[in-house]
Design a protein around this motif. Structure first.
Motif, PDB file in Angstrom:
ATOM      1  N   UNK A  26       0.816  -1.199   0.000  1.00  0.00           N
ATOM      2  CA  UNK A  26       0.000   0.000   0.000  1.00  0.00           C
ATOM      3  C   UNK A  26       0.860   1.264   0.000  1.00  0.00           C
ATOM      4  N   UNK A  27       2.115   1.138   0.355  1.00  0.00           N
ATOM      5  CA  UNK A  27       2.995   2.303   0.427  1.00  0.00           C
ATOM      6  C   UNK A  27       3.007   3.043  -0.905  1.00  0.00           C
ATOM      7  N   UNK A  28       3.132   4.341  -0.849  1.00  0.00           N
ATOM      8  CA  UNK A  28       3.097   5.166  -2.044  1.00  0.00           C
ATOM      9  C   UNK A  28       4.483   5.252  -2.667  1.00  0.00           C
ATOM     10  N   UNK A  29       4.966   4.136  -3.156  1.00  0.00           N
ATOM     11  CA  UNK A  29       6.255   4.091  -3.821  1.00  0.00           C
ATOM     12  C   UNK A  29       6.041   4.165  -5.324  1.00  0.00           C
ATOM     13  N   UNK A  30       6.156   5.368  -5.874  1.00  0.00           N
ATOM     14  CA  UNK A  30       6.051   5.549  -7.313  1.00  0.00           C
ATOM     15  C   UNK A  30       6.968   6.681  -7.732  1.00  0.00           C
ATOM     16  N   UNK A  31       7.276   6.708  -8.997  1.00  0.00           N
ATOM     17  CA  UNK A  31       8.094   7.769  -9.558  1.00  0.00           C
ATOM     18  C   UNK A  31       7.142   8.809 -10.143  1.00  0.00           C
ATOM     19  N   UNK A  32       7.269  10.053  -9.715  1.00  0.00           N
ATOM     20  CA  UNK A  32       6.468  11.143 -10.264  1.00  0.00           C
ATOM     21  C   UNK A  32       7.114  11.604 -11.570  1.00  0.00           C
ATOM     22  N   UNK A  33       6.413  11.414 -12.671  1.00  0.00           N
ATOM     23  CA  UNK A  33       6.934  11.825 -13.974  1.00  0.00           C
ATOM     24  C   UNK A  33       6.200  13.058 -14.468  1.00  0.00           C
ATOM     25  N   UNK A  34       6.871  13.786 -15.327  1.00  0.00           N
ATOM     26  CA  UNK A  34       6.262  14.882 -16.066  1.00  0.00           C
ATOM     27  C   UNK A  34       6.464  14.556 -17.544  1.00  0.00           C
ATOM     28  N   UNK A  82       1.660   9.962 -13.514  1.00  0.00           N
ATOM     29  CA  UNK A  82       1.776  10.938 -14.595  1.00  0.00           C
ATOM     30  C   UNK A  82       0.466  11.713 -14.710  1.00  0.00           C
ATOM     31  N   UNK A  83       0.535  13.043 -14.729  1.00  0.00           N
ATOM     32  CA  UNK A  83      -0.682  13.840 -14.900  1.00  0.00           C
ATOM     33  C   UNK A  83      -1.003  13.995 -16.386  1.00  0.00           C
ATOM     34  N   UNK A  84      -2.239  14.306 -16.682  1.00  0.00           N
ATOM     35  CA  UNK A  84      -2.608  14.565 -18.070  1.00  0.00           C
ATOM     36  C   UNK A  84      -4.109  14.645 -18.240  1.00  0.00           C
ATOM     37  N   UNK A  85      -4.531  14.479 -19.498  1.00  0.00           N
ATOM     38  CA  UNK A  85      -5.936  14.544 -19.863  1.00  0.00           C
ATOM     39  C   UNK A  85      -6.310  13.269 -20.607  1.00  0.00           C
ATOM     40  N   UNK A  86      -7.539  12.843 -20.461  1.00  0.00           N
ATOM     41  CA  UNK A  86      -8.004  11.571 -20.987  1.00  0.00           C
ATOM     42  C   UNK A  86      -8.693  11.750 -22.340  1.00  0.00           C
ATOM     43  N   UNK A  87      -8.300  10.903 -23.307  1.00  0.00           N
ATOM     44  CA  UNK A  87      -9.031  10.784 -24.565  1.00  0.00           C
ATOM     45  C   UNK A  87      -9.560   9.343 -24.575  1.00  0.00           C
ATOM     46  N   UNK A  88     -10.858   9.160 -24.266  1.00  0.00           N
ATOM     47  CA  UNK A  88     -11.412   7.810 -24.126  1.00  0.00           C
ATOM     48  C   UNK A  88     -11.316   6.991 -25.412  1.00  0.00           C
ATOM     49  N   UNK A 131     -15.106  12.882 -15.834  1.00  0.00           N
ATOM     50  CA  UNK A 131     -15.894  14.108 -15.826  1.00  0.00           C
ATOM     51  C   UNK A 131     -15.841  14.798 -17.188  1.00  0.00           C
ATOM     52  N   UNK A 132     -15.113  14.228 -18.148  1.00  0.00           N
ATOM     53  CA  UNK A 132     -15.045  14.802 -19.493  1.00  0.00           C
ATOM     54  C   UNK A 132     -13.620  15.046 -19.950  1.00  0.00           C
ATOM     55  N   UNK A 133     -13.494  15.489 -21.200  1.00  0.00           N
ATOM     56  CA  UNK A 133     -12.179  15.684 -21.820  1.00  0.00           C
ATOM     57  C   UNK A 133     -11.346  16.776 -21.164  1.00  0.00           C
ATOM     58  N   UNK A 134     -11.974  17.651 -20.415  1.00  0.00           N
ATOM     59  CA  UNK A 134     -11.250  18.772 -19.822  1.00  0.00           C
ATOM     60  C   UNK A 134     -10.816  18.498 -18.389  1.00  0.00           C
ATOM     61  N   UNK A 135     -11.076  17.287 -17.890  1.00  0.00           N
ATOM     62  CA  UNK A 135     -10.706  16.920 -16.525  1.00  0.00           C
ATOM     63  C   UNK A 135      -9.230  16.526 -16.472  1.00  0.00           C
ATOM     64  N   UNK A 136      -8.482  17.227 -15.650  1.00  0.00           N
ATOM     65  CA  UNK A 136      -7.074  16.866 -15.430  1.00  0.00           C
ATOM     66  C   UNK A 136      -7.034  15.716 -14.426  1.00  0.00           C
ATOM     67  N   UNK A 137      -6.219  14.697 -14.722  1.00  0.00           N
ATOM     68  CA  UNK A 137      -6.139  13.518 -13.859  1.00  0.00           C
ATOM     69  C   UNK A 137      -4.695  13.140 -13.583  1.00  0.00           C
ATOM     70  N   UNK A 138      -4.498  12.366 -12.541  1.00  0.00           N
ATOM     71  CA  UNK A 138      -3.231  11.695 -12.242  1.00  0.00           C
ATOM     72  C   UNK A 138      -3.472  10.213 -12.444  1.00  0.00           C
ATOM     73  N   UNK A 139      -2.558   9.546 -13.146  1.00  0.00           N
ATOM     74  CA  UNK A 139      -2.664   8.107 -13.356  1.00  0.00           C
ATOM     75  C   UNK A 139      -1.431   7.460 -12.757  1.00  0.00           C
ATOM     76  N   UNK A 140      -1.642   6.453 -11.901  1.00  0.00           N
ATOM     77  CA  UNK A 140      -0.548   5.741 -11.257  1.00  0.00           C
ATOM     78  C   UNK A 140      -0.638   4.270 -11.628  1.00  0.00           C
ATOM     79  N   UNK A 141       0.497   3.702 -12.037  1.00  0.00           N
ATOM     80  CA  UNK A 141       0.516   2.283 -12.369  1.00  0.00           C
ATOM     81  C   UNK A 141       1.823   1.879 -13.025  1.00  0.00           C
ATOM     82  N   UNK A 142       1.846   0.628 -13.524  1.00  0.00           N
ATOM     83  CA  UNK A 142       3.029   0.060 -14.170  1.00  0.00           C
ATOM     84  C   UNK A 142       3.212   0.693 -15.550  1.00  0.00           C
ATOM     85  N   UNK A 143       4.418   1.184 -15.807  1.00  0.00           N
ATOM     86  CA  UNK A 143       4.729   1.963 -17.011  1.00  0.00           C
ATOM     87  C   UNK A 143       5.715   1.218 -17.901  1.00  0.00           C
TER      88      UNK A 143
END
Length: 169
Positions: A26-34, A82-88, A131-143
């Motif tokens: 559960x520990x928050x061990x991730x690399x914050x990317x830009x 990684x932060x960004x915007x979603x294109x479904x 919430x739509x195409x203009x929603x900024x999100x953070x995605x965490x997972x295996x890269x």
């Protein structure tokens, strides 16, 4: 006697490990990317002309995607955020289960897609109620590096999302 003592120690060690491991997971061990982290070294950010409004009656946006100069393998197999915007791309019920993560609003939809090294194909087991195409999100997972081709763009990276949440700096 010695054998019984060793077995008891083994069992106790196993129980202790079982108690500690779930907390470690559960520990928050991730690399914050830009987004700039995904560019090959010495490459500059996305040209600003790609971020403008374009004529939708012109050629398809995918045909206007600039060539990628390569990808970076530094974070292959690591857990990243990684932060960004979603294109479904794919829905299950009312939630999104596959999407392209893009660095700015409108990429791949209202403006030409950025180079492949600035796009991430994201899949998730848990549908995300967007919430739509203009929603900024953070995605965490295996890269990792992955060559994915869609109708919208060529994509250079993939991310198997464990967590998708509204953007927080």
């Amino acid at each position: 006697m010695v054998r019984g003592l060793l077995q008891r120690r083994t069992v106790l060690a196993g129980l202790a490990a079982g108690v500690c491991l779930p907390q470690a997971a559960v520990a928050e061990d991730f690399v914050d990317l830009d987004w700039v982290d995904l560019l090959p070294e010495n490459e500059t950010a996305i040209p600003t002309f790609l971020r403008g409004i374009v004529d939708h009656d012109a050629a398809p946006l995918a045909s206007q995607q600039p060539a990628s100069s390569g990808v970076r393998t530094d974070w292959n197999g690591q857990i990243v955020r990684l932060p960004g915007f979603m294109v479904p791309i794919e829905h299950r019920g009312t939630g999104v289960v596959a999407f392209i993560l893009v660095p700015y609003v409108g990429a791949c939809v209202h403006v030409p897609p950025p180079p492949a090294n600035q796009l991430v194909f994201v899949t998730t087991q848990q549908p995300y109620e967007s919430a739509g195409l203009f929603e900024a999100i953070n995605v965490t997972g295996m890269f990792g590096v992955s060559s994915v081709s869609t109708q919208l763009a060529e994509i250079g990276y993939a991310l198997s999302a464990d967590r998708i949440e509204p953007f927080r700096a």
